[in-house]
Write a protein that holds these residues in place. Sequence first.
Motif, PDB file in Angstrom:
ATOM      1  N   PHE A  25       3.738 -13.727   6.300  1.00  0.00           N
ATOM      2  CA  PHE A  25       2.643 -13.251   5.457  1.00  0.00           C
ATOM      3  C   PHE A  25       2.984 -13.541   3.994  1.00  0.00           C
ATOM      4  N   ASN A  26       2.245 -14.431   3.369  1.00  0.00           N
ATOM      5  CA  ASN A  26       2.498 -14.782   1.977  1.00  0.00           C
ATOM      6  C   ASN A  26       1.653 -13.918   1.059  1.00  0.00           C
ATOM      7  N   MET A  27       2.326 -13.147   0.210  1.00  0.00           N
ATOM      8  CA  MET A  27       1.654 -12.250  -0.730  1.00  0.00           C
ATOM      9  C   MET A  27       1.790 -12.784  -2.144  1.00  0.00           C
ATOM     10  N   TYR A  28       0.759 -12.549  -2.937  1.00  0.00           N
ATOM     11  CA  TYR A  28       0.740 -13.012  -4.320  1.00  0.00           C
ATOM     12  C   TYR A  28       0.414 -11.814  -5.212  1.00  0.00           C
ATOM     13  N   VAL A  29       1.328 -11.505  -6.135  1.00  0.00           N
ATOM     14  CA  VAL A  29       1.191 -10.323  -6.978  1.00  0.00           C
ATOM     15  C   VAL A  29       0.932 -10.750  -8.409  1.00  0.00           C
ATOM     16  N   SER A  30      -0.119 -10.201  -8.998  1.00  0.00           N
ATOM     17  CA  SER A  30      -0.416 -10.415 -10.410  1.00  0.00           C
ATOM     18  C   SER A  30       0.165  -9.263 -11.212  1.00  0.00           C
ATOM     19  N   SER A  31       0.717  -9.573 -12.383  1.00  0.00           N
ATOM     20  CA  SER A  31       1.292  -8.529 -13.226  1.00  0.00           C
ATOM     21  C   SER A  31       0.230  -7.558 -13.738  1.00  0.00           C
ATOM     22  N   ARG A  32      -1.054  -7.920 -13.612  1.00  0.00           N
ATOM     23  CA  ARG A  32      -2.142  -7.087 -14.129  1.00  0.00           C
ATOM     24  C   ARG A  32      -2.904  -6.352 -13.034  1.00  0.00           C
ATOM     25  N   SER A  33      -2.454  -6.512 -11.789  1.00  0.00           N
ATOM     26  CA  SER A  33      -3.210  -5.911 -10.695  1.00  0.00           C
ATOM     27  C   SER A  33      -2.296  -5.166  -9.736  1.00  0.00           C
ATOM     28  N   TYR A  34      -2.821  -4.089  -9.170  1.00  0.00           N
ATOM     29  CA  TYR A  34      -2.101  -3.327  -8.161  1.00  0.00           C
ATOM     30  C   TYR A  34      -2.568  -3.688  -6.748  1.00  0.00           C
ATOM     31  N   PHE A  35      -3.308  -4.803  -6.652  1.00  0.00           N
ATOM     32  CA  PHE A  35      -3.847  -5.212  -5.358  1.00  0.00           C
ATOM     33  C   PHE A  35      -3.398  -6.645  -5.053  1.00  0.00           C
ATOM     34  N   PRO A  36      -2.207  -6.814  -4.455  1.00  0.00           N
ATOM     35  CA  PRO A  36      -1.731  -8.159  -4.121  1.00  0.00           C
ATOM     36  C   PRO A  36      -2.665  -8.830  -3.128  1.00  0.00           C
ATOM     37  N   SER A  37      -2.792 -10.137  -3.263  1.00  0.00           N
ATOM     38  CA  SER A  37      -3.544 -10.909  -2.270  1.00  0.00           C
ATOM     39  C   SER A  37      -2.579 -11.367  -1.190  1.00  0.00           C
ATOM     40  N   VAL A  38      -3.090 -11.532   0.018  1.00  0.00           N
ATOM     41  CA  VAL A  38      -2.267 -11.947   1.152  1.00  0.00           C
ATOM     42  C   VAL A  38      -3.055 -12.959   1.969  1.00  0.00           C
ATOM     43  N   ASP A  39      -2.363 -13.919   2.560  1.00  0.00           N
ATOM     44  CA  ASP A  39      -3.047 -14.985   3.287  1.00  0.00           C
ATOM     45  C   ASP A  39      -3.448 -14.575   4.697  1.00  0.00           C
ATOM     46  N   ASP A  40      -3.695 -13.305   4.904  1.00  0.00           N
ATOM     47  CA  ASP A  40      -4.229 -12.789   6.151  1.00  0.00           C
ATOM     48  C   ASP A  40      -5.507 -12.021   5.803  1.00  0.00           C
ATOM     49  N   PRO A  41      -6.676 -12.528   6.174  1.00  0.00           N
ATOM     50  CA  PRO A  41      -7.933 -11.884   5.792  1.00  0.00           C
ATOM     51  C   PRO A  41      -8.143 -10.512   6.430  1.00  0.00           C
ATOM     52  N   GLU A  42      -7.273 -10.141   7.371  1.00  0.00           N
ATOM     53  CA  GLU A  42      -7.405  -8.848   8.025  1.00  0.00           C
ATOM     54  C   GLU A  42      -6.571  -7.748   7.349  1.00  0.00           C
ATOM     55  N   ILE A  43      -5.859  -8.112   6.270  1.00  0.00           N
ATOM     56  CA  ILE A  43      -5.000  -7.147   5.568  1.00  0.00           C
ATOM     57  C   ILE A  43      -5.460  -7.007   4.123  1.00  0.00           C
ATOM     58  N   GLU A  44      -5.528  -5.774   3.658  1.00  0.00           N
ATOM     59  CA  GLU A  44      -5.837  -5.457   2.260  1.00  0.00           C
ATOM     60  C   GLU A  44      -4.660  -4.656   1.696  1.00  0.00           C
ATOM     61  N   CYS A  45      -4.006  -5.174   0.672  1.00  0.00           N
ATOM     62  CA  CYS A  45      -2.773  -4.559   0.167  1.00  0.00           C
ATOM     63  C   CYS A  45      -3.010  -3.762  -1.109  1.00  0.00           C
ATOM     64  N   MET A  46      -2.162  -2.762  -1.310  1.00  0.00           N
ATOM     65  CA  MET A  46      -2.155  -1.977  -2.538  1.00  0.00           C
ATOM     66  C   MET A  46      -0.708  -1.641  -2.883  1.00  0.00           C
ATOM     67  N   LEU A  47      -0.358  -1.769  -4.163  1.00  0.00           N
ATOM     68  CA  LEU A  47       0.975  -1.390  -4.621  1.00  0.00           C
ATOM     69  C   LEU A  47       0.999   0.102  -4.938  1.00  0.00           C
ATOM     70  N   ILE A  48       1.900   0.822  -4.285  1.00  0.00           N
ATOM     71  CA  ILE A  48       2.048   2.265  -4.473  1.00  0.00           C
ATOM     72  C   ILE A  48       3.537   2.567  -4.568  1.00  0.00           C
ATOM     73  N   ARG A  49       3.917   3.474  -5.447  1.00  0.00           N
ATOM     74  CA  ARG A  49       5.325   3.852  -5.514  1.00  0.00           C
ATOM     75  C   ARG A  49       5.778   4.448  -4.183  1.00  0.00           C
ATOM     76  N   ALA A  50       7.004   4.123  -3.799  1.00  0.00           N
ATOM     77  CA  ALA A  50       7.522   4.580  -2.504  1.00  0.00           C
ATOM     78  C   ALA A  50       7.471   6.101  -2.381  1.00  0.00           C
ATOM     79  N   GLN A  51       7.673   6.797  -3.525  1.00  0.00           N
ATOM     80  CA  GLN A  51       7.668   8.258  -3.508  1.00  0.00           C
ATOM     81  C   GLN A  51       6.313   8.836  -3.091  1.00  0.00           C
ATOM     82  N   GLU A  52       5.234   8.078  -3.318  1.00  0.00           N
ATOM     83  CA  GLU A  52       3.890   8.563  -3.023  1.00  0.00           C
ATOM     84  C   GLU A  52       3.288   7.962  -1.757  1.00  0.00           C
ATOM     85  N   MET A  53       3.995   7.020  -1.151  1.00  0.00           N
ATOM     86  CA  MET A  53       3.429   6.278  -0.024  1.00  0.00           C
ATOM     87  C   MET A  53       3.047   7.192   1.140  1.00  0.00           C
TER      88      MET A  53
END
Length: 296
Positions: A25-53
């Motif tokens: 799964f190839n993920m692409y993270v922008s320094s301005r976004s908390y929503f990485p893109s991934v090359d799987d159209p069935e997955i929607e990602c969000m960056l969250i601190r581990a403490q709050e996951m």
Amino acid sequence: MKLKLGIPKGSLQDATIQLFARAGFNMYVSSRSYFPSVDDPEIECMLIRAQEMTRYVCEGVLDAGLTGLDWIEEHRCGRDGHACVSSLADLIYAKQSFGKVRWVLAAPEDSRFKSPQDLAGAVIATELVQVTRRYFDRLGVAVKKVEFSWGATEVKPPVLADAIVEATETGSTLRANRLRILDTVMESNTQLIANDLALGDAWKRTKIENIALLLRAAIEAQGRVGIMLNVMRDHLERVLALLPALQRPTISSLSDQHWVAVNTIIEERTVRDLIPKLKAAGAQGIVEYPLNKIVL
């Protein structure tokens, strides 16, 4: 339908993205976004601190996510032991980014505190408040207060706290701040978790289990390589005696009945010493190749 997946932001972020890449799964993270893109159209990602996951997975904002066992236990303790998430995969790989860490109880080297029992009536600073409270309750030690620390916890004793509970891998930071480890409060490793609602959905459960399978396979392959070689049957036993195998080497007959092909998996760090020994034992056509995944 999409799976809402939490990726830990912070110290685990880069290692997590690299692990997903090895899993396919190839993920692409922008320094301005908390929503990485991934090359799987069935997955929607969000960056969250581990403490709050755990909280956001538990509440259904996310279907699944990666976090530490420490933060799972912290959330569980704060909810009177209620387990609102299930662990799908223990993502452990020794000496790598997903290895175990310890949360330890530490006090100043020159203090009177030599054991956890000495901390009765003391103030303890930590990020892991609920787990620490339960630890002292289990020991029957009545500390004065376990207070939340926003960071730089090592500098707080002895002025701002009597002792701390902090995560460590080697203990070097604690020693640099003249702190002595009194006890291990808990050990933690990274886990893939999901909430019961997502696991109750057949499509989401299958998707999460497939991700867990591929992540485990990528971790199992880390630090290992494949070895292929040809050897005469008369020399086979002495070649096999040199080969540590994941299970057992695969041996295949060649067109020449006097020869066989051997295929196995070994630790990459052993290759440098092993190949000359294999050659001396009669192996020919030795090929080393990288591994992306090993499904056990």
